[in-house]
Design an enzyme around this catalytic site. Structure first.
Site, mmCIF file in Angstrom:
data_model
loop_
_atom_site.group_PDB
_atom_site.id
_atom_site.type_symbol
_atom_site.label_atom_id
_atom_site.label_comp_id
_atom_site.label_asym_id
_atom_site.label_seq_id
_atom_site.Cartn_x
_atom_site.Cartn_y
_atom_site.Cartn_z
ATOM 1 N N LYS A 35 0.831 -1.207 0.000
ATOM 2 C CA LYS A 35 0.000 0.000 0.000
ATOM 3 C C LYS A 35 0.869 1.263 0.000
ATOM 4 O O LYS A 35 2.088 1.192 0.236
ATOM 5 C CB LYS A 35 -0.925 -0.051 1.216
ATOM 6 N N GLU A 40 -9.577 -10.501 -7.384
ATOM 7 C CA GLU A 40 -8.623 -9.407 -7.147
ATOM 8 C C GLU A 40 -7.423 -9.493 -8.095
ATOM 9 O O GLU A 40 -6.915 -8.467 -8.543
ATOM 10 C CB GLU A 40 -8.157 -9.445 -5.688
ATOM 11 N N ARG A 72 2.543 -6.666 9.390
ATOM 12 C CA ARG A 72 1.868 -5.481 9.941
ATOM 13 C C ARG A 72 2.413 -5.120 11.319
ATOM 14 O O ARG A 72 2.579 -3.940 11.639
ATOM 15 C CB ARG A 72 0.359 -5.713 9.956
ATOM 16 N N ARG A 80 -2.361 -14.523 4.861
ATOM 17 C CA ARG A 80 -3.037 -13.769 5.926
ATOM 18 C C ARG A 80 -2.294 -13.955 7.255
ATOM 19 O O ARG A 80 -2.179 -13.024 8.042
ATOM 20 C CB ARG A 80 -4.502 -14.205 6.068
ATOM 21 N N ASN A 130 -1.788 0.238 7.123
ATOM 22 C CA ASN A 130 -1.292 -1.064 7.599
ATOM 23 C C ASN A 130 -0.454 -1.809 6.556
ATOM 24 O O ASN A 130 -0.385 -3.023 6.542
ATOM 25 C CB ASN A 130 -2.447 -1.905 8.140
ATOM 26 N N TYR A 167 -12.440 -1.908 -3.222
ATOM 27 C CA TYR A 167 -12.937 -2.026 -1.841
ATOM 28 C C TYR A 167 -14.457 -1.884 -1.767
ATOM 29 O O TYR A 167 -14.988 -1.520 -0.725
ATOM 30 C CB TYR A 167 -12.251 -0.993 -0.950
ATOM 31 N N HIS A 196 -2.011 -5.452 1.745
ATOM 32 C CA HIS A 196 -3.295 -6.145 1.568
ATOM 33 C C HIS A 196 -3.031 -7.610 1.282
ATOM 34 O O HIS A 196 -2.057 -7.952 0.614
ATOM 35 C CB HIS A 196 -4.046 -5.534 0.379
#
Ligand code: UDP
Ligand code: MG
Length: 145
Positions: free
Chosen positions: A10, A127, A103, A86, A113, A50, A116
């Protein structure tokens, strides 16, 4: 595509010059990079990505953040990629993320954060297609096969 997921570095990751460190972390965890580019999202592109969060109170701030500078979307491959990735990135709120997660190591707050990760195989497929054309993926897969 259950072995693939979409990561996005990000805008805060790029601003803090953390692209290299975060990609090293991802590669050391055994993920293979299948495709990668740098893009500056338009507000419409960020809203589309989003869309699921459009009624949430943080939506407008999220769009401002995601359009505040370039992002680096990356297609990653590993067995059980979505779940494994994740785990590697940690909880949305870095204050709640486990030690050693991306993170926890690098993020400032629940909005900024750093990274993604897709949250299901179905969303990973959508995505990946949102950022990468079929041609880009076929060419890259050719290199990796
Ligand atoms: N976000 C935020 N405030 C919140 C929850 C989320 O600003 O209370 C932002 C944050 O950047 C997060 C993104 O919105 O990564 C998408 O939220 P989601 O719940 O999908 O978290 P993720 O899947 O990224 O962990
Ligand atoms: Mg999410």
């Amino acid at each position: 595509m259950s072995n693939k997921t979409l990561a996005i570095l990000k805008p805060d990751c790029i601003r803090k010059n953390l692209i290299g460190k975060v990609i090293s972390h991802i590669q050391e965890a055994g993920f293979k990079i299948l495709a990668m580019k740098m893009v500056k999202l338009t507000p419409d592109a960020a809203k589309g990505f989003y869309e699921v969060h459009k009624d949430r109170p943080f939506f407008n701030d999220l769009i401002t953040y995601m359009t505040s500078g370039p992002c680096v979307p990356i297609v990653l491959e590993k067995d059980n990629a979505v779940e494994e990735f994740r785990k590697l990135i940690g909880a949305t709120d870095p204050a709640k993320a486990e030690e050693g997660t991306i993170r926890k190591l690098y993020a400032d707050n629940i909005q900024e954060n750093i990274i993604h990760g897709s949250d299901s195989n179905e969303n990973a497929i959508k995505e990946i297609a949102y950022f990468f054309s079929r041609k880009e993926l076929i060419e890259i897969n050719g290199w990796n096969n």
